[in-house]
Design a protein around this motif. Structure first.
Motif, PDB file in Angstrom:
ATOM      1  N   LEU A 252       0.134  -0.814   7.652  1.00  0.00           N
ATOM      2  CA  LEU A 252      -0.156   0.422   6.810  1.00  0.00           C
ATOM      3  C   LEU A 252       0.613   1.591   7.314  1.00  0.00           C
ATOM      4  O   LEU A 252       1.342   2.281   6.600  1.00  0.00           O
ATOM      5  CB  LEU A 252      -1.760   0.547   6.621  1.00  0.00           C
TER       6      LEU A 252
ATOM      7  N   ASN B 289      -6.455   4.581   3.828  1.00  0.00           N
ATOM      8  CA  ASN B 289      -6.321   3.414   3.715  1.00  0.00           C
ATOM      9  C   ASN B 289      -7.540   2.512   4.353  1.00  0.00           C
ATOM     10  O   ASN B 289      -7.764   2.734   5.307  1.00  0.00           O
ATOM     11  CB  ASN B 289      -5.078   2.818   4.676  1.00  0.00           C
TER      12      ASN B 289
ATOM     13  N   ALA C 295       0.602  -1.234  -0.011  1.00  0.00           N
ATOM     14  CA  ALA C 295      -0.046   0.015   0.072  1.00  0.00           C
ATOM     15  C   ALA C 295       0.583   1.267   0.086  1.00  0.00           C
ATOM     16  O   ALA C 295       0.631   2.362  -0.748  1.00  0.00           O
ATOM     17  CB  ALA C 295      -1.106   0.056   1.180  1.00  0.00           C
TER      18      ALA C 295
END
Ligand code: NAD
Length: 319
Positions: free
Chosen positions: A143, A191, A116
């Motif tokens: 993340l 996210n 990501a």
């Protein structure tokens, strides 16, 4: 001819997020250049046990291996076991000697965060001032770590979750702020990592100039984003076969709300310079399902670090 056995805590000691990002980025580029081998994931559906097992083999840049991982959502309540337990077997491609057998649970979380952040780095308009987390569970942690590895500790962390408790605990850990789902969805980089099966993030909440990482949808029927975000945005997937079957795009493709031609590229194609990245896009979306090439790239890094540092237990399977 011994194999190195590595526990979760060994993997934790051996794997830095910086090394993970470099390895995963190279693996995506190899995938985009057609240099990786990655047959489709095999699912063993264990309906009678309310779970499944998956095999994810891959070869990239001289590393070969397979992840054997499950999803048993009732495990914590019924058996006091985690719902996901992954094992990785890294093999020497020249001889097939098993070089290492390691925990792949942490590996999965790290490679997912890394993917990501790599997508944000290549698709976001600029370094974000705010990063929103829709879903504050296991994935949110890596993340965040990966985005801090790419951008430094320079952005505000906005935490939203259906569980207020989950949002509060994560916000404390992350030195962030608990906000509404709407506010988190309005961040520069969003996210999304929930197990949702219906859109959580609404189109009106996402601002022009934003980049969205859609991480949660990794099985058929899962969906986190209003399809209008995909239609108005530029959609970059990780892999055609996996994303169209189980990624964020799977439901809107099936309902006809999104057409295949509206999918712009794979992340690997963008990294390999075959397709443009953000240029001219209002919103960018990365649809992640999780690729076996990400796992093998990290398993190689862990194995190399284990040899260097002399960590792990030697075991000869064939004596
Ligand atoms: P988790 O259970 O640790 O966290 C999920 C969080 O989402 C929880 O805090 C939960 O309260 C919250 N949530 C649930 N429904 C919500 C909703 N409708 N709105 C807002 N918040 C909601 O799970 P995890 O391990 O962080 O995984 C999250 C998702 O990511 C799962 O669907 C998992 O299958 C997927 N996943 C994807 C990849 C990939 O490579 N793309 C890799 C690993 C996991």
């Amino acid at each position: 001819h011994a194999t190195i056995l590595l526990s979760r805590s060994d993997v934790q000691k051996l794997l830095s997020m910086e090394a993970a990002i470099a390895a995963v980025e190279a693996a995506f580029a190899a995938h985009g250049e057609g240099r990786a081998l990655m047959p489709p994931k095999v699912y063993l559906e264990l309906d009678a046990y309310h779970g499944d097992l998956r095999a994810m083999p891959a070869y990239v840049d001289g590393a070969a291996g397979v992840k054997w991982v499950n999803s048993h959502p009732e495990n914590p309540a019924r058996f006091d076991l985690p719902s996901v337990m992954g094992m990785y077997i890294l093999s020497d491609p020249a001889t097939a000697l098993p070089l290492a057998v390691m925990d792949a649970t942490l590996l999965t979380a790290v490679r997912t965060g890394a993917a990501a952040a790599i997508a944000s780095k290549h698709l976001a308009a600029r370094a974000p001032r705010t990063v929103g987390f829709v879903g504050c569970g296991v994935q949110a942690r890596t993340l965040l770590e990966a985005h801090r590895a790419v951008y430094g500790d320079t952005f505000e962390v906005l935490c939203a979750d259906v569980s207020e408790h989950a949002a509060r605990v994560f916000a404390e850990e992350a030195r962030g702020r608990v906000v509404s789902l709407e506010e988190a969805s309005g961040a520069d980089v969003v996210n999304a990592s929930t197990p949702a099966r219906a859109p959580v993030v609404k189109r009106a909440w996402v601002k022009d100039g934003a980049h969205v990482n859609a991480i949660g949808a990794d099985a058929h029927g899962k969906q986190e984003l209003d399809p209008a975000i995909l239609v108005d945005g530029r959609v970059v997937i990780d892999d055609w076969e996996q994303a169209t079957h189980s990624g964020e795009v799977n439901v809107p493709l099936e309902t006809g709300e999104l057409r295949r031609e509206q999918i712009h590229a794979t992340l690997g194609e963008v990294l390999a310079g075959k397709r443009p990245g953000r240029e001219g896009a209002r919103i960018t979306v990365f649809d992640s399902t999780g690729l076996a090439v990400q796992d093998v790239a990290l398993a190689r890094v862990v194995h190399a670090a284990a040899r260097e540092q002399g960590l792990g237990t030697s075991f000869d399977f064939f004596r």
